[in-house]
Design a protein around this motif. Structure first.
Motif, short mmCIF file in Angstrom:
data_model
loop_
_atom_site.label_atom_id
_atom_site.label_comp_id
_atom_site.label_asym_id
_atom_site.label_seq_id
_atom_site.Cartn_x
_atom_site.Cartn_y
_atom_site.Cartn_z
N GLU A 1 29.21 48.20 25.91
CA GLU A 1 30.32 47.81 25.03
C GLU A 1 31.62 48.24 25.70
OE1 GLU A 1 31.33 48.12 20.28
OE2 GLU A 1 30.81 49.95 21.37
N TYR A 2 32.56 47.32 25.81
CA TYR A 2 33.88 47.70 26.34
C TYR A 2 34.96 47.30 25.36
CZ TYR A 2 34.14 42.82 27.98
OH TYR A 2 34.14 41.47 28.06
N LEU A 3 36.10 47.98 25.45
CA LEU A 3 37.20 47.72 24.52
C LEU A 3 38.23 46.82 25.18
CD1 LEU A 3 37.60 51.40 23.22
CD2 LEU A 3 36.18 49.55 22.28
N GLY A 4 39.01 46.18 24.38
CA GLY A 4 40.11 45.39 24.91
C GLY A 4 39.78 43.92 25.06
N GLU A 5 40.59 43.29 25.92
CA GLU A 5 40.49 41.84 26.13
C GLU A 5 39.17 41.45 26.78
OE1 GLU A 5 42.99 39.37 25.34
OE2 GLU A 5 43.41 41.14 24.08
N LYS A 6 38.80 40.20 26.56
CA LYS A 6 37.59 39.69 27.19
C LYS A 6 37.79 39.63 28.70
CE LYS A 6 34.41 35.84 27.20
NZ LYS A 6 33.78 34.79 26.46
N CYS A 7 36.75 39.99 29.39
CA CYS A 7 36.86 40.10 30.85
C CYS A 7 35.81 39.25 31.51
CB CYS A 7 36.73 41.57 31.25
SG CYS A 7 36.60 41.83 33.00
N GLY A 8 36.19 38.49 32.52
CA GLY A 8 35.21 37.71 33.27
C GLY A 8 34.70 38.52 34.46
N PHE A 9 33.45 38.26 34.85
CA PHE A 9 32.89 38.99 35.99
C PHE A 9 32.65 38.02 37.14
CE2 PHE A 9 31.26 40.99 32.06
CZ PHE A 9 32.08 42.11 32.08
N ASP A 10 33.04 38.44 38.37
CA ASP A 10 32.86 37.55 39.50
C ASP A 10 31.47 37.69 40.12
OD1 ASP A 10 32.88 39.91 40.91
OD2 ASP A 10 35.07 39.81 41.19
N ASP A 11 31.20 37.01 41.20
CA ASP A 11 29.87 36.99 41.82
C ASP A 11 29.46 38.32 42.43
OD1 ASP A 11 29.53 34.49 41.04
OD2 ASP A 11 29.96 33.53 42.99
N SER A 12 30.44 39.18 42.68
CA SER A 12 30.10 40.47 43.30
C SER A 12 29.52 41.45 42.29
CB SER A 12 31.36 41.09 43.94
OG SER A 12 32.28 41.37 42.91
#
Lengths: 307, 436
Positions: free
Chosen positions: A234-245
């Protein structure tokens, strides 16, 4: 296998009905003082196995060892059995009925009377002695039947779906009684579909499916062995995208009150630490925990694999 | 063994304590007594119950002027011609109009409603007797000799035995035979069905699983059968005791004022060696009592108990197997017929054929085959059965019981655990061959 003598050793049991093989080479070890869960879908062969342990029917092959002795008529008084299909003599007085059932298990009439009175006091049902079963509600009948199962102080108690038919209050009451009996030394076998019960109460389980034992062992060990590198973060704040790395693949993502909850699966050779070091610069991590499969999930997975 | 006793005790106690058992046990003998009392009363006072039939007689022949009226038939002779009487008949209070032409042929009986058979027969008898007397007189024969009571003969049936002659008492033996075979027939059905109900109850209640985790199915079956059998035996013994008490009591009350003194005076006369014609009423009673005494009661009752017990054991183990194969009593029909057939067949044959010819080959075979022997043998017992036949029948009965119980138990042990399965005969055969 442990060095100590197990309460019950079920060895290579085969039970054949006319066209149907109910049990095919089933072996199970149940250690003394444990709470054991016997699991399996309907028609898997659980009832057949329980009937064999209760000496209601005999196996075609294999043997059952109870505390180091081959199972025989002398063990009847050491086993208590609560069948899934409950039933009592409807027109018989409850007191008389309990005395009869206890005496069939080998107690003397006087002993039986003392113990039944003890249980009736404990359950606060002394006033039921002269009543007839047909005058009681279903839940009350279940209580009576539970007492009938344990009144002869069996060392091995077999309970087939013991909590069905009880309201939550009485279900708790019965659960506490079962745990107390277990603390006093009785080995308990649960036959059940309720996986919550299994996780809450059972030390070990065996899963029977289509006449075969397909899984057995300690509940914790089984669950751990079914870990598949799945974590919840679970993380707080804005939605975050994850890259291929990223060292994982996201399998699920849901919004929470203050942030997002993601379920992820590690990619080969990566660890939870690497997940953290990848995420920490990007988001404020609130929680990370490994997802250990529930018995329910394992049950469904194992059963669907085979069918 | 101890556990079988527990089961027997439960089966026995729960049934004996039931209200229906107590009511049946005490009511049935009194119902029988009441029934006999009513029958007795009606027979003794039958005239009072009969309607008085009024018969108008127009006798042109002049021979039948002296028809005797009785309490049930009253004759009257209205004056006038046949035509007048016919015309008047509808309006009169006569029930019948008897028209006798002068040549005594074509005698006609007109009636307001359908004529009663006994009334017609009674009139016919009287007319015939008067006619015969008239003809005899015409032929010059003394009718006093013809009608004398001393012409009537009667046969005394005496049987030649080792100890000498004894009264054959065929009619009493007949009655006893009927009674015992009917008792066996009824009890096999009533208590056999009770066993079946008990099995079905345990199966539908699902208590069966708890019980047979403590005892072997065979122990449970046997305990149930023996327990119910003892209930039956208890009921019989109570019935016999209560009947004996009420018969004695009734006898004391009825005989008190009249018959006792008669019998006594007769006995005194007999001992004094005086040959007096005994009063008709009391001989019937004493004959009956004498005949009852000729029946070897200990022997008959022992044989009855043997055939009751083994017949019951045999049939109720079949009933138990049937009960185990079904989920409710309504499903039992297909299995009931073949069980009940031999019982009904034997009792009908016994009452109609065996009893009238107890030595015939049919009677022999029916009393030898285990399924039919309890009923057929009880019919033959009062008529002296050769010892070897009784021995053969009893051995076959015991053997039949063992074989049938063994088969039934094998079906039973599987059937009681089969829920919701509609059993067929094929299925039962399969169950029989299941391994333990």
């Amino acid at each position: 296998m442990t060095e100590t003598i197990n309460m019950l050793s079920i060895r290579h049991i085969v039970k054949q009905y006319a066209q149907h093989r109910a049990l095919d080479d089933v072996s199970i070890e149940i250690s003394q003082g444990s709470i054991f869960g016997l699991l399996g879908p309907n028609g898997a062969g659980k009832t057949s196995l329980i009937r064999i342990i209760n000496q209601i029917t005999a196996p075609d092959k294999g043997e059952i060892i109870l505390k180091g002795e081959k199972l025989g008529p002398s063990h009847i008084s050491k086993i208590g059995y609560l069948p899934e299909e409950r039933g009592l003599y409807k027109k018989m007085e409850i007191g008389e009925q309990m005395l009869y059932l206890a005496q069939l298990k080998g107690l003397s009439r006087a002993d039986a009377a003392t113990r039944i009175k003890y249980w009736f006091q404990k359950m606060e049902i002394e006033s039921w002695w002269k009543k007839k079963v047909e005058d009681l509600s279903k839940g009350m009948q279940q209580k009576i039947q539970f007492i009938a199962t344990v009144v002869h102080e069996p060392e091995l108690i077999i309970l087939d779906e013991p909590f069905t038919g009880f309201d939550p209050v009485n279900a708790d009451l019965i659960r506490d009684e079962i745990l107390e009996l277990n603390r006093k030394g009785a080995t308990i076998i649960f036959s059940t579909h309720r996986m919550e019960t299994v996780e809450e109460l059972c030390d070990s389980i065996a899963l029977i499916h289509k006449s075969h034992k397909i899984l057995d062992g300690k509940v914790d060990a089984i669950r751990n062995s079914y870990r598949n590198n799945t974590y919840e973060i679970e993380y707080l704040g804005e939605k975050c995208g994850f890259d291929d790395s990223a060292p994982f693949v996201t399998t699920n993502e849901t919004a929470t009150n203050e942030g997002y909850m993601i379920t992820l699966k590690l990619t080969e050779g990566k660890s939870a630490n690497e997940v953290l070091s990848y995420l920490v610069p990007k988001v404020r991590v609130n929680m990370l925990r490994e997802v250990i499969p529930t018995m329910h999930e394992i049950f469904i997975e194992k059963v669907s694999q085979i069918s | 063994m101890n556990k079988i006793l527990l089961i027997i005790r439960r089966e026995y106690m729960t049934r004996v304590k039931k209200k229906s058992f107590i009511v049946m046990t005490f009511l049935v003998p009194f119902l029988f007594m009441a029934m006999y009392a009513v029958i007795f009363y009606v027979i003794l006072n039958k005239e009072e119950f009969a309607e008085v039939e009024k018969i108008a007689v127009i006798d042109d022949s002049g021979s039948f002027r002296s028809l005797k009226s009785s309490t049930s038939i009253q004759y009257n002779y209205p004056a006038g011609t046949v035509e007048e009487a016919r015309a008047h008949f509808k309006k009169s209070d006569n029930n019948y109009l008897l028209i006798i032409p002068s040549d005594k042929r074509n005698i006609l009986l007109l009636s307001q409603k359908k004529p009663g058979i006994s009334t017609v027969a009674s009139i016919e008898r009287q007319l015939s007797r008067i006619n015969r007397t008239e003809k005899l007189l015409a032929a010059g024969i003394d009718t006093a000799i013809v009608n004398s009571k001393s012409n009537d003969l009667s046969i005394t049936a005496r049987q030649l035995t080792e100890e000498g002659e004894k009264d054959a008492g065929a009619w009493v033996a007949f009655g006893v035979a009927m009674l015992f075979s009917i008792m066996i027939y009824m009890s096999l059905l009533i208590y056999g069905v009770q066993v079946m109900r008990g099995v079905i109850e345990e199966k539908t209640n699902r208590i069966i699983e708890v019980v047979i985790s403590s005892v072997k199915p065979f122990q449970l079956m046997l305990g149930k059968i023996i327990g119910v059998g003892m209930v039956g035996l208890t009921q019989f013994l109570l019935w016999i005791a209560l009947s004996a008490i009420s018969v004695t009591a009734a006898g004391l009350i009825l005989l008190k004022d009249t018959d006792v003194s008669k019998i006594k005076t007769e006995q005194i006369k007999n001992t004094a060696g005086v040959q007096a014609a005994p009063a008709a009423g009391s001989t019937v009673g004493t004959d009956f009592l004498e005949s009852l005494n000729t029946i070897p009661w200990t022997y008959t009752i022992s044989v009855f108990i043997f055939y009751f017990l083994f017949g019951f054991l045999l049939y109720s183990s079949i009933f138990a197997a049937v009960g185990s194969a079904v989920d409710s009593e309504t499903d039992t029909q297909q299995f009931m017929l073949p069980i009940i057939m031999p019982l009904i067949f034997t009792s009908i044959i016994s009452i109609n054929v065996v009893i009238s010819n107890p030595g015939s080959p049919l009677a022999f075979w029916l009393s030898i085959i285990p399924f039919t022997s309890p009923i057929a043998m009880m019919v033959r017992i009062p008529f002296d059965v050769p010892a070897w036949q009784l021995a053969l029948s009893m051995s076959l009965m015991i053997g039949g019981f063992l074989v049938i119980t063994w088969i039934a138990a094998r079906i039973y042990r599987v059937g009681i655990l089969m829920y919701g399965k509609k059993a067929t005969y094929k299925e039962l055969v399969k169950w029989f061959f299941y391994k333990e």
